[in-house]
Design an enzyme around this catalytic site. Structure first.
Site, PDB file in Angstrom:
ATOM      1  N   ASP A  29       0.815  -1.214   0.000  1.00 18.98           N
ATOM      2  CA  ASP A  29       0.000   0.000   0.000  1.00 18.98           C
ATOM      3  C   ASP A  29       0.845   1.258   0.000  1.00 18.98           C
ATOM      4  OD1 ASP A  29      -2.645   1.274   0.241  1.00 18.98           O
ATOM      5  OD2 ASP A  29      -1.902   1.921   2.192  1.00 18.98           O
ATOM      6  N   MET A  35      -7.496   5.821   3.247  1.00 20.96           N
ATOM      7  CA  MET A  35      -7.683   6.936   2.314  1.00 20.96           C
ATOM      8  C   MET A  35      -6.480   7.153   1.391  1.00 20.96           C
ATOM      9  SD  MET A  35     -10.693   8.067   2.846  1.00 20.96           S
ATOM     10  CE  MET A  35     -10.560   9.569   1.878  1.00 20.96           C
ATOM     11  N   ARG A  36      -5.421   6.350   1.559  1.00 20.11           N
ATOM     12  CA  ARG A  36      -4.238   6.578   0.733  1.00 20.11           C
ATOM     13  C   ARG A  36      -4.547   6.366  -0.746  1.00 20.11           C
ATOM     14  NH1 ARG A  36      -0.508   3.748   3.378  1.00 20.11           N
ATOM     15  NH2 ARG A  36       0.354   5.550   4.431  1.00 20.11           N
ATOM     16  N   ALA A  37      -5.411   5.404  -1.043  1.00 24.56           N
ATOM     17  CA  ALA A  37      -5.747   5.140  -2.443  1.00 24.56           C
ATOM     18  C   ALA A  37      -6.397   6.355  -3.088  1.00 24.56           C
ATOM     19  CB  ALA A  37      -6.673   3.930  -2.539  1.00 24.56           C
TER      20      ALA A  37
END
Length: 676
Positions: A193, A274-276
């Protein structure tokens, strides 16, 4: 100096080249992880990218490549006087898999720090890569603690070096690129990720394209400089386009419609955190800048999703990365800019998310019961009655269709006794570079981990003889002591699985596969190597040689057929030979043998006696072992327990193997061997 292969001369691999270029335009995208089989130009493309990066202005004499326009106020070589700067190409720094922590982050001169109070710091690769490219080939083979340091620096834009109260901090912003072959093992999901984009590459199956690949490779090898000169024009054009895209990037507008599509796509594919969303937004913005536009379009969002989401959808370590493009198109259409007012009603159409789980989920979802009877078998595995020695009458010698694995569970922790010195992992005790301090010794070679108390104790008795007159401690090289630390290592977990008819006859193979799959998941999390030996009929085979790819072991297990007699001795002898070869390849990695069987031995003369002799070979070598007893029914013969005694190991039932089993014995391999 060798001439690198030109980036624009790479044949095909459009996604790989686009992902690298987007990061060159906007390093905030977060780097690229390139996954693919060997020989697919992964390393070639990455190394070629450095020639396209714009040149940098750096402060003259600064070892940390400070920008003269905004130098780092905390730079160890600062403060910098304005005006003096030089221009040089952007660097591409390679991090070897076997690098030490000090080589990555840099090291302090501990002796000078103690004796003189001077922060004498030798920069590492993170300093060299500042404002350039940091490339890690075979990143999946990098030790966990190095990967953590690497990704922390990538996230924070700075590197911190702490040694016994002396600390140094310097800026470290770089384009992080990793390449890996999935056959050699996966990265942990949380590390996956941290890479902004992921690209899957494979060799072309088109003969014309393969011919062109060979033609260009041979031409470069024969005359690297001449080949590079023929592509100089294309290289210059791409370099100028990167510069132009960087100038456009601050002016690109990410509208509310595009943001809604990004958020809806991440929600539809159920990515964690929320990184995506943030990576997709930055990637879509970079795509627009690369195209010379100042507005983000739906096509940018779609391409950003294909690059940023596949590796974030893995719900299980054995799930292959991927993205359903039809579902992606439906989501983008559903949340297009014109339909913003209907978004509340559109949510009711999200049936697609309910169709994904079920039969395709880990362990088959609501499929087989713990007994492992596979739907569609019609109960055929249960029909034969067991004869003498557990050999089924009638169809026992026939190969039966592979049964489906039962739902995985969390198994008890199994470990190898003693203290090893193998590769860092999370299973057994070992002397490592990281962990709790258990003692001190004189350093062998360069000092890497100072034991401050032991060093002071060694130096204190000699202060008067050394003429100490001030408050400082007079420390010499012979006084330095290296800290001995204890952590955890990864082991070789070798599964020896009984696939004979006696296992299938009692409808246990599904449960057995579920148990082995559970142990494979555990091995994945503990960073072990795994191997798989199976035995049935009249022989044994190495279904999977020892590897770091737990995914491959799970795939072989899924298709494992059953039937025939039980050549237990052959299975143990084959496993013993596998361990002998692995000890020559990696003598520091200790083994844990997991024998999955009901303990029966049939076929050939004196099968039980031969199995006992084979088992005693493991005991003589001191190999840690566990026998998972798969015997079923109210009356048990205890054959697996006898086998465990011959191995010098322990026996646990399938029920006791579960970590949450009330009947389970709270013990590890070391305690069981001691009791035996």
């Amino acid at each position: 100096m060798t001439t690198p292969f030109p980036f624009t001369a790479v044949v095909g691999q459009d996604d790989l080249r686009l992902a690298l270029l987007l990061n060159a335009v906007s390093p905030a995208v977060g780097g690229v992880l390139v996954r693919g089989e060997k020989g697919t130009a992964k390393s070639t493309a990455v190394r070629a990218l450095s020639a396209l990066m714009p040149e940098l202005d750096v402060v003259s004499g600064c070892r940390f490549s400070c920008d003269p326009g905004s130098p780092d106020p905390a730079c160890p070589d600062g403060p910098h006087e304005p005006g003096a700067y030089e221009t040089r190409p952007a660097r591409m720094v390679e991090l070897p898999v076997g690098a030490s922590e000090d080589r990555l982050v840099g090291a302090l001169d501990i002796e000078r720090a103690l004796a003189e109070g001077v922060k004498a710091f030798e920069p590492g690769l993170l300093a060299d890569a500042h404002r350039g490219i940091l490339y890690v080939d075979e990143v999946n083979l990098l030790h966990d603690h190095l990967v953590d340091l690497l990704l922390d620096a990538a996230a924070m834009g700075a590197s911190y070096v702490e040694r016994e109260g002396v600390s140094v901090r310097h800026a470290s912003k770089f384009l992080l690129v990793g390449t890996m072959n999935p056959e050699e093992g996966e990265l942990r999901p949380q590390l996956l990720d941290r890479f902004g984009l992921t690209v899957e590459v494979a060799a072309s199956r088109e003969p014309d394209q393969r011919v062109e690949v060979v033609r260009r490779r041979l031409a470069h090898d024969d005359d690297p400089a001449g080949f590079a000169a023929r592509w100089a024009g294309e290289e210059a054009a791409v370099r100028q386009r990167i510069v132009a895209a960087r100038e456009v990037l601050p002016r690109v507008r990410l509208g509310d419609g595009a943001l809604r599509q990004i958020a809806a796509t991440c929600a539809a594919f159920e990515v964690d955190g929320m990184r995506a969303d943030i990576v997709m937004a930055r990637t879509a913005t970079a795509l627009a800048a690369w195209a010379g536009r100042t507005d983000v379009l739906a096509e940018d969002v779609r391409q950003a999703a294909l690059l940023a989401l596949p590796h974030r959808r893995r719900r299980n370590p054995f799930d292959a990365p991927g993205l359903d493009e039809d579902r992606l198109d439906e989501t983008l259409e559903q949340f297009s800019g014109e339909g913003e007012g209907e978004s509340g009603g559109d949510r009711q159409d999200g049936d697609d998310g309910d169709d994904d789980p079920g039969p395709g989920g880990p362990g088959g979802g609501g499929g087989p019961a713990p007994e492992g009877d596979s739907p569609g078998d019609g109960g055929s595995a249960a029909r034969p009655e067991a004869g003498e020695g557990g050999q089924p009458r009638g169809s026992g010698s026939q190969e039966q269709a592979p049964s489906r694995a039962a739902q995985p569970f969390r198994p008890k922790a199994l470990s190898v006794p003693g203290v090893g010195e193998g590769a860092a992992g999370r299973r057994s005790r070992a002397r490592t570079e990281h962990g709790r301090t258990t003692g001190a010794r004189r350093p062998r070679g360069a000092l890497t981990r100072l034991h401050l108390a032991a060093t002071v104790l060694a130096a204190a008795p000699h202060q008067r003889a050394r003429g100490r007159s001030g408050p400082g401690l007079v420390v010499r090289r012979d006084d330095l002591r290296q800290a001995i630390r204890e952590g955890r290592e990864g082991n070789l977990v070798l599964f020896v699985v009984d696939a004979s008819g006696s296992m299938a006859a009692r409808q246990r193979m599904g449960a057995v596969k579920g148990a082995v799959l559970s142990l494979l998941l555990d091995a994945y999390q503990r960073r072990d190597k795994v191997g798989l030996v199976t035995f049935r009929g009249s022989s044994a085979e190495v279904a999977l040689p020892p590897t770091s790819s737990v995914d491959a072991a799970a795939a072989r297990l899924e298709t494992l057929p059953t039937g025939g007699r039980t050549p237990l001795a052959a299975g143990l002898l084959r496993a013993h030979e596998v361990l002998r070869v692995e000890r020559l390849r990696d003598p520091a990695r200790r083994a844990l043998v997991v024998v999955v069987t009901d303990g029966r031995a049939t076929g050939g003369p004196e099968p039980v006696t031969l199995a006992g002799r084979a088992a005693r070979l493991f005991a003589a070598d001191g190999v840690a072992s566990v026998v998972v007893d798969c015997e079923a029914g109210p009356v048990r013969l205890g054959l697996a327990g006898r086998l465990a005694g011959e191995l010098g190991g322990t026996a646990v039932t399938l029920e006791e193997l579960r970590a949450d089993s009330i009947a389970g014995l709270v013990r590890d391999v070391q305690d069981d061997r001691r009791a035996a």
